[in-house]
Write a protein that holds these residues in place. Structure first.
Motif, PDB file in Angstrom:
ATOM      1  N   MET A 105       0.840  -1.167   0.000  1.00 40.22           N
ATOM      2  CA  MET A 105       0.000   0.000   0.000  1.00 40.22           C
ATOM      3  C   MET A 105       0.891   1.237   0.000  1.00 40.22           C
ATOM      4  N   LEU A 106       0.446   2.278  -0.706  1.00 39.43           N
ATOM      5  CA  LEU A 106       1.130   3.567  -0.695  1.00 39.43           C
ATOM      6  C   LEU A 106       0.886   4.254   0.641  1.00 39.43           C
ATOM      7  N   LYS A 107       1.799   5.091   1.056  1.00 37.46           N
ATOM      8  CA  LYS A 107       1.634   5.849   2.300  1.00 37.46           C
ATOM      9  C   LYS A 107       1.724   7.343   1.987  1.00 37.46           C
ATOM     10  N   THR A 108       0.655   7.862   1.405  1.00 37.51           N
ATOM     11  CA  THR A 108       0.615   9.286   1.087  1.00 37.51           C
ATOM     12  C   THR A 108       0.459  10.088   2.374  1.00 37.51           C
ATOM     13  N   HIS A 109       0.840  11.346   2.330  1.00 37.09           N
ATOM     14  CA  HIS A 109       0.713  12.171   3.534  1.00 37.09           C
ATOM     15  C   HIS A 109      -0.005  13.487   3.263  1.00 37.09           C
ATOM     16  N   GLY A 110      -0.743  13.564   2.174  1.00 38.94           N
ATOM     17  CA  GLY A 110      -1.519  14.771   1.904  1.00 38.94           C
ATOM     18  C   GLY A 110      -1.924  14.851   0.454  1.00 38.94           C
ATOM     19  N   VAL A 111      -2.603  15.926   0.136  1.00 39.00           N
ATOM     20  CA  VAL A 111      -3.037  16.217  -1.228  1.00 39.00           C
ATOM     21  C   VAL A 111      -2.243  17.423  -1.707  1.00 39.00           C
ATOM     22  N   LEU A 112      -1.556  17.301  -2.829  1.00 43.45           N
ATOM     23  CA  LEU A 112      -0.812  18.426  -3.380  1.00 43.45           C
ATOM     24  C   LEU A 112      -1.752  19.411  -4.068  1.00 43.45           C
ATOM     25  N   HIS A 113      -2.602  18.891  -4.937  1.00 48.05           N
ATOM     26  CA  HIS A 113      -3.592  19.723  -5.622  1.00 48.05           C
ATOM     27  C   HIS A 113      -4.655  18.830  -6.226  1.00 48.05           C
ATOM     28  N   PHE A 114      -5.727  19.440  -6.635  1.00 42.35           N
ATOM     29  CA  PHE A 114      -6.750  18.768  -7.418  1.00 42.35           C
ATOM     30  C   PHE A 114      -7.041  19.644  -8.622  1.00 42.35           C
ATOM     31  N   THR A 115      -7.731  19.113  -9.606  1.00 42.44           N
ATOM     32  CA  THR A 115      -7.980  19.825 -10.851  1.00 42.44           C
ATOM     33  C   THR A 115      -9.466  20.056 -11.044  1.00 42.44           C
ATOM     34  N   ILE A 116      -9.803  21.264 -11.494  1.00 43.75           N
ATOM     35  CA  ILE A 116     -11.171  21.606 -11.861  1.00 43.75           C
ATOM     36  C   ILE A 116     -11.163  21.882 -13.364  1.00 43.75           C
ATOM     37  N   PRO A 117     -11.949  21.128 -14.146  1.00 49.80           N
ATOM     38  CA  PRO A 117     -11.974  21.346 -15.593  1.00 49.80           C
ATOM     39  C   PRO A 117     -12.763  22.609 -15.939  1.00 49.80           C
ATOM     40  N   VAL A 118     -12.251  23.374 -16.911  1.00 44.22           N
ATOM     41  CA  VAL A 118     -12.912  24.611 -17.329  1.00 44.22           C
ATOM     42  C   VAL A 118     -12.838  24.743 -18.842  1.00 44.22           C
ATOM     43  N   LYS A 119     -13.693  25.575 -19.403  1.00 47.38           N
ATOM     44  CA  LYS A 119     -13.713  25.821 -20.838  1.00 47.38           C
ATOM     45  C   LYS A 119     -13.063  27.146 -21.211  1.00 47.38           C
ATOM     46  N   ASP A 120     -13.054  28.112 -20.307  1.00 53.58           N
ATOM     47  CA  ASP A 120     -12.529  29.449 -20.584  1.00 53.58           C
ATOM     48  C   ASP A 120     -11.629  29.849 -19.417  1.00 53.58           C
ATOM     49  N   LEU A 121     -10.326  29.812 -19.627  1.00 59.10           N
ATOM     50  CA  LEU A 121      -9.386  30.095 -18.535  1.00 59.10           C
ATOM     51  C   LEU A 121      -9.530  31.513 -17.994  1.00 59.10           C
ATOM     52  N   ASP A 122      -9.739  32.494 -18.879  1.00 64.26           N
ATOM     53  CA  ASP A 122      -9.886  33.873 -18.413  1.00 64.26           C
ATOM     54  C   ASP A 122     -11.097  34.017 -17.501  1.00 64.26           C
ATOM     55  N   ARG A 123     -12.237  33.489 -17.956  1.00 64.39           N
ATOM     56  CA  ARG A 123     -13.482  33.576 -17.177  1.00 64.39           C
ATOM     57  C   ARG A 123     -13.329  32.858 -15.840  1.00 64.39           C
ATOM     58  N   SER A 124     -12.729  31.687 -15.855  1.00 66.34           N
ATOM     59  CA  SER A 124     -12.569  30.912 -14.628  1.00 66.34           C
ATOM     60  C   SER A 124     -11.579  31.568 -13.680  1.00 66.34           C
ATOM     61  N   GLU A 125     -10.473  32.077 -14.206  1.00 72.36           N
ATOM     62  CA  GLU A 125      -9.508  32.775 -13.351  1.00 72.36           C
ATOM     63  C   GLU A 125     -10.179  33.958 -12.659  1.00 72.36           C
ATOM     64  N   LYS A 126     -10.975  34.698 -13.399  1.00 72.97           N
ATOM     65  CA  LYS A 126     -11.688  35.848 -12.821  1.00 72.97           C
ATOM     66  C   LYS A 126     -12.658  35.390 -11.733  1.00 72.97           C
ATOM     67  N   PHE A 127     -13.416  34.328 -11.987  1.00 73.20           N
ATOM     68  CA  PHE A 127     -14.375  33.827 -11.005  1.00 73.20           C
ATOM     69  C   PHE A 127     -13.665  33.383  -9.727  1.00 73.20           C
ATOM     70  N   TYR A 128     -12.622  32.587  -9.882  1.00 76.46           N
ATOM     71  CA  TYR A 128     -11.963  32.025  -8.698  1.00 76.46           C
ATOM     72  C   TYR A 128     -11.133  33.061  -7.928  1.00 76.46           C
ATOM     73  N   THR A 129     -10.707  34.134  -8.586  1.00 74.84           N
ATOM     74  CA  THR A 129     -10.000  35.190  -7.848  1.00 74.84           C
ATOM     75  C   THR A 129     -10.969  36.234  -7.309  1.00 74.84           C
ATOM     76  N   GLU A 130     -11.889  36.714  -8.137  1.00 72.65           N
ATOM     77  CA  GLU A 130     -12.765  37.815  -7.736  1.00 72.65           C
ATOM     78  C   GLU A 130     -13.985  37.388  -6.934  1.00 72.65           C
ATOM     79  N   VAL A 131     -14.509  36.207  -7.189  1.00 78.56           N
ATOM     80  CA  VAL A 131     -15.680  35.726  -6.433  1.00 78.56           C
ATOM     81  C   VAL A 131     -15.240  34.845  -5.271  1.00 78.56           C
ATOM     82  N   MET A 132     -14.398  33.868  -5.546  1.00 71.83           N
ATOM     83  CA  MET A 132     -13.990  32.912  -4.519  1.00 71.83           C
ATOM     84  C   MET A 132     -12.841  33.416  -3.648  1.00 71.83           C
TER      85      MET A 132
END
Length: 133
Positions: free
Chosen positions: A1-28
């Motif tokens: 068995m692997l012995k991981t010690h955390g999550v480095l990152h996860f991925t959220i799929p998007v269609k428009d990087l500009d729109r998503s970057e704006k949402f996640y910075t300005e809204v979130m």
């Protein structure tokens, strides 16, 4: 068995990087770490995630289902402010609950990002709680 010690990152799929970057910075309120031609690396507190351009259709859930989602932690005070802020931006909640049992307990609300990925915000009061047997 692997012995991981955390999550480095996860991925959220998007269609428009500009729109998503704006949402996640300005809204979130997330911090952009860097960007390349098909990904935006983001930070939420001490944790990271990546907005990644997807050539495939993005349909993680049908209708207003919320089973497939990404959850972000807020304090109780920030949770209340967040709901008001989302409403002021015309972002509707698709579900709200106050879990008093289960793995993650606390008040949570679910809504869509611009690509209809489901986002959960939670005022975590107890968790994670595993089986006690």
């Amino acid at each position: 068995m692997l012995k991981t010690h955390g999550v480095l990152h996860f991925t959220i799929p998007v269609k428009d990087l500009d729109r998503s970057e704006k949402f996640y910075t300005e809204v979130m309120g997330m911090q952009k770490l860097r960007r390349n031609d098909h990904m935006v690396f983001m930070r939420a507190g001490e944790d990271c995630f990546v907005l990644t351009y997807s050539e495939n259709p993005i349909e993680p859930n049908r209708d207003s289902k919320h089973d497939i989602h990404s959850a972000f932690l807020l304090t109780g005070q920030e949770y209340d402010k967040a709901k008001q802020f989302l409403a002021s931006k015309g972002i509707a909640l698709i579900r709200e609950e106050n879990r008093t049992a289960g793995t993650f307990q606390g008040r949570s609300a679910y809504f869509h990002d611009p690509d209809r990925n489901v986002i959960e915000i939670i005022d975590l009061v107890r968790g994670p709680v595993g089986d006690t047997d």
